[in-house]
Design a protein around this motif. Structure first.
Motif, short mmCIF file in Angstrom:
data_model
loop_
_atom_site.label_atom_id
_atom_site.label_comp_id
_atom_site.label_asym_id
_atom_site.label_seq_id
_atom_site.Cartn_x
_atom_site.Cartn_y
_atom_site.Cartn_z
N LEU A 296 4.99 17.79 -0.47
CA LEU A 296 3.93 16.82 -0.70
C LEU A 296 4.49 15.40 -0.57
O LEU A 296 5.55 15.09 -1.14
N PRO A 297 3.82 14.52 0.14
CA PRO A 297 4.29 13.14 0.21
C PRO A 297 3.88 12.38 -1.05
O PRO A 297 2.73 12.43 -1.47
N THR A 298 4.82 11.73 -1.67
CA THR A 298 4.54 10.89 -2.83
C THR A 298 5.15 9.52 -2.58
O THR A 298 5.85 9.31 -1.58
N ILE A 299 4.91 8.58 -3.47
CA ILE A 299 5.48 7.24 -3.27
C ILE A 299 7.00 7.28 -3.33
O ILE A 299 7.67 6.38 -2.83
N LYS A 300 7.58 8.34 -3.92
CA LYS A 300 9.03 8.47 -3.99
C LYS A 300 9.61 9.26 -2.82
O LYS A 300 10.74 9.01 -2.39
N THR A 301 8.85 10.23 -2.32
CA THR A 301 9.42 11.11 -1.29
C THR A 301 8.97 10.77 0.13
O THR A 301 9.60 11.20 1.09
N MET A 302 7.87 10.00 0.28
CA MET A 302 7.38 9.67 1.62
C MET A 302 8.47 8.94 2.39
O MET A 302 8.99 7.91 1.95
N GLY A 303 8.82 9.46 3.54
CA GLY A 303 9.85 8.83 4.36
C GLY A 303 11.27 9.16 3.96
O GLY A 303 12.22 8.63 4.53
N ALA A 304 11.44 10.05 2.97
CA ALA A 304 12.79 10.43 2.55
C ALA A 304 13.54 11.09 3.70
O ALA A 304 12.97 11.86 4.46
N LYS A 305 14.81 10.79 3.81
CA LYS A 305 15.65 11.36 4.86
C LYS A 305 16.39 12.58 4.32
O LYS A 305 17.27 12.44 3.47
N TYR B 13 -8.88 13.10 -1.85
CA TYR B 13 -7.57 13.59 -2.28
C TYR B 13 -7.69 14.12 -3.70
O TYR B 13 -7.62 13.38 -4.67
N SER B 14 -7.88 15.41 -3.78
CA SER B 14 -8.06 16.04 -5.09
C SER B 14 -6.81 16.82 -5.47
O SER B 14 -5.82 16.84 -4.75
N GLY B 15 -6.88 17.45 -6.62
CA GLY B 15 -5.78 18.32 -7.05
C GLY B 15 -4.52 17.54 -7.36
O GLY B 15 -4.53 16.59 -8.16
N ASP B 16 -3.43 17.91 -6.68
CA ASP B 16 -2.11 17.37 -7.00
C ASP B 16 -1.73 16.20 -6.10
O ASP B 16 -0.56 15.92 -5.91
N MET B 17 -2.74 15.51 -5.55
CA MET B 17 -2.47 14.45 -4.58
C MET B 17 -2.57 13.06 -5.17
O MET B 17 -2.62 12.06 -4.44
N GLY B 18 -2.60 12.94 -6.48
CA GLY B 18 -2.74 11.62 -7.11
C GLY B 18 -1.61 10.68 -6.82
O GLY B 18 -1.78 9.45 -6.87
N ASP B 19 -0.43 11.21 -6.50
CA ASP B 19 0.75 10.38 -6.23
C ASP B 19 0.92 10.11 -4.73
O ASP B 19 1.93 9.56 -4.32
N PHE B 20 -0.07 10.51 -3.94
CA PHE B 20 -0.02 10.28 -2.49
C PHE B 20 -0.15 8.79 -2.20
O PHE B 20 -1.01 8.12 -2.76
N PRO B 21 0.69 8.22 -1.32
CA PRO B 21 0.60 6.79 -1.03
C PRO B 21 -0.71 6.44 -0.32
O PRO B 21 -1.11 7.11 0.64
N VAL B 22 -1.36 5.40 -0.78
CA VAL B 22 -2.62 4.96 -0.18
C VAL B 22 -2.42 4.66 1.30
O VAL B 22 -3.33 4.85 2.12
N ALA B 23 -1.22 4.20 1.67
CA ALA B 23 -0.94 3.87 3.07
C ALA B 23 -1.21 5.05 3.99
O ALA B 23 -1.62 4.87 5.15
N TRP C 6 0.81 -1.21 0.00
CA TRP C 6 0.00 0.00 0.00
C TRP C 6 0.84 1.27 0.00
O TRP C 6 0.41 2.30 -0.51
N MET C 7 2.04 1.21 0.58
CA MET C 7 2.91 2.39 0.57
C MET C 7 3.42 2.69 -0.84
O MET C 7 3.73 3.85 -1.16
N LYS C 8 3.49 1.67 -1.68
CA LYS C 8 3.99 1.85 -3.05
C LYS C 8 2.88 2.15 -4.04
O LYS C 8 3.14 2.38 -5.22
N LEU C 9 1.63 2.14 -3.55
CA LEU C 9 0.49 2.35 -4.45
C LEU C 9 -0.02 3.78 -4.29
O LEU C 9 -0.49 4.17 -3.22
N PRO C 10 0.02 4.58 -5.37
CA PRO C 10 -0.51 5.95 -5.28
C PRO C 10 -2.04 5.96 -5.34
O PRO C 10 -2.66 5.03 -5.86
#
Length: 548
Positions: free
Chosen positions: A489-498, A241-251, A216-220
């Protein structure tokens, strides 16, 4: 002599001296400068027996948290903020008896059912009264039906099934199961406060939670919506989740609803201002000091080490400098772009920001408690704002009937929050022509209220006061880059980035806050402050103390 408990009232704005005397200011000569005392030029904040002195830029939740934990661990801290209130982006303001809240909708760790609550309790916000939601929001659909987002997984599953066809049944069951699993799990923020039974519960729930942090973390969100066969259910979930949130992780959705399900993701009565004030109060009680109305213009650097801060009202020096302010502003303005980090430069160049906001506060005559506390709906006609730069097809409103302190008796405070990326339209207009800026605000209020009235007839006539905050307002008070309200914005690529907390070639300097945590929010601010204090304690060879 400065008494520890005194506050100087200049132009009716408090200048909190807290424990300046403890920090080395045994006496101070005051002269007025634009209504504020100018700080002594080059005056050091003395550590004395308290250990190293730390200057903190920003009295938001991250800056207050760092100061609070450092104070209880033998450091002497002094916080500087250009605003006159604590909280930074965690803010609310009062007008004619109404309180308009621009931040907290829900807060992870609002109850002891979550480990995060330990941090809020340590910081002074744990004793607030929190309202836990049974319904998160209500979304009106294009056919007039209403989608109710229940926080109970069983009711939410039934609501999803009501809107869907049989082809979506397996996916709905998977969604509901993930929320239930998340409600049994926890995200430890204060590992040192975990009891053996709590640790056992986390381990027991881990197998069910693993898919959330994997699949689920990898699924936008956009991919989840594409899997839904029912157009009606797809419309309903897209309303979250509207607008620019399509890449937000479902998790992220499952985490929020999971914490709401276990009643640890609520709203503090008194709102964002009560939350921020409680943390400020704790910090000051520990001997910390805050200079409000102090805009920091430079971080002083000598021989590759941060040694102090400077602003229009003077300079102060210390052993360490922490910026809990906007990361871009810190690197580019306060440090003149001389010290950088590849990780931050990559974020500045490629990460997407949360947008800025138009925040319309409405003071309403009458009781609106029969309305959903959070309600969004499609507009009958497109709403055009910002000189044609922004067109809205839908809108949402929050009624604060649930918080008795938000409005005078028998009346209701309400908020409309509209996302916008046109911050420059507002800032340039304000700089060029203040009259035109004020007129644009009035016209925006008129159009928004008219759009509300088309959906909720009679609301326009109930408005007795209105106040509009624009991106220019947000930038003026917080210096946040492009007026972003929550960093990256959190995305599947940036969520949890250090992202790095230090800059190459600069000693004695640290950064923290939501700009260092993609996804932003208040919990990372509290966690960051705690972790940085622990790191500095380790560097000093002392044990970290979490409790005051």
């Amino acid at each position: 002599m400065l008494n520890y408990s005194h506050a100087l009232q200049l132009n009716s704005i408090p200048y909190k001296v807290g424990a300046l005397a403890r920090a080395g200011f045994k006496s101070m000569s005051i002269r007025l400068y634009c209504g504020w005392p100018r700080l002594p030029q080059g005056e050091p904040v003395q550590g004395g027996t308290m250990g190293k002195s730390v200057l903190i830029i920003g009295a938001g939740i991250a800056g207050l948290a760092a100061g609070s934990y450092l104070q209880r661990n033998g450091f002497t801290t002094h916080i500087f903020d250009q605003h006159t209130l604590p909280g930074g982006l965690c803010t609310a303001w009062e007008r004619q008896g109404y309180r308009f809240d621009g931040c907290i909708h829900w807060l992870m760790g609002s109850s002891p059912r979550s480990n995060m609550h330990h941090i809020w309790r340590e910081l002074g916000a744990g004793e607030l009264n929190y309202l836990e939601w049974d319904i998160f929001t209500v979304i009106k659909l294009s056919d007039g039906d209403r989608f109710t987002v229940y926080t109970d997984p069983d009711r939410f599953e039934a609501e999803l099934s009501r809107l869907a066809g049989p082809d979506d049944s397996p996916l709905i069951k998977s969604i509901a199961a993930a929320i239930r699993n998340m409600s049994r799990f926890d995200l430890p923020a204060a590992w040192d406060k975990l009891t053996l039974p709590e640790a056992a519960r986390i381990l027991f729930a881990l197998p069910g939670a693993l898919p959330i942090f994997g699949t689920w973390m990898k699924l936008p969100i956009a991919s989840l919506l594409a899997r839904i066969a029912s157009p009606k259910l797809r419309e309903a979930l897209s309303g979250l989740y509207s607008g620019d949130m399509g890449d937000f992780p479902v998790a992220g959705l499952f985490m929020m609803l999971g914490f709401m399900s276990k009643k640890s993701c609520g709203y503090p009565l008194g709102g964002s201002s009560a939350f921020a004030r409680s943390i400020e109060k704790k910090y000051l009680s520990l001997g910390g000091s805050i200079s409000y109305g102090f805009r920091v213009d430079r971080i002083l650097v000598e021989n590759g080490k941060a040694v102090g801060i400077a602003g229009e009202k003077g300079e102060l020096r210390g052993d360490l400098v922490i910026s809990a302010a906007d990361a871009h502003d810190t690197v580019e303005r306060l440090l003149g772009g001389r010290y950088r980090s590849p990780g931050l430069d990559k974020a500045f160049a490629s990460f997407r920001r949360f947008p800025s906001l138009l925040l319309l506060g409405l003071g309403l005559k009458g009781d609106f408690s029969s309305y959903p506390h959070s309600y969004s709906f499609p507009l009958k006609q497109p709403l055009v704002l910002e000189g044609g730069e922004l067109t809205l097809l839908g809108m949402g409103i929050r009624f604060f009937s649930f918080d008795p302190g938000a409005a005078p008796a028998g009346k209701t405070a309400a908020m409309v929050m509209i996302s916008t990326t046109n911050d420059s339209w507002w800032t340039e207009l304000r700089a060029r022509d203040r009259s035109a800026y004020d007129a644009a605000k009035e016209e925006s209020k008129r159009r928004i209220i008219a759009a509300l009235d088309s959906e909720l007839p009679g609301i326009a006539s109930a408005v007795e006061y209105s106040d509009l905050s624009t991106p220019a307002t947000l930038i003026r008070y917080t210096n946040n880059w492009h007026g972003s309200y929550e960093g990256w914005l959190p995305t599947i690529k940036t969520m949890g980035a250090k992202l790095p907390r230090t800059l190459d070639g600069l000693a004695g300097f640290y950064m923290l806050g939501q700009w260092l945590n993609p996804g932003g929010g208040l919990p990372p601010c509290g966690i960051d402050g705690r972790r940085l204090a622990k790191r500095l304690c380790q560097a000093e060879g002392r044990s970290f103390r979490a409790d005051a």
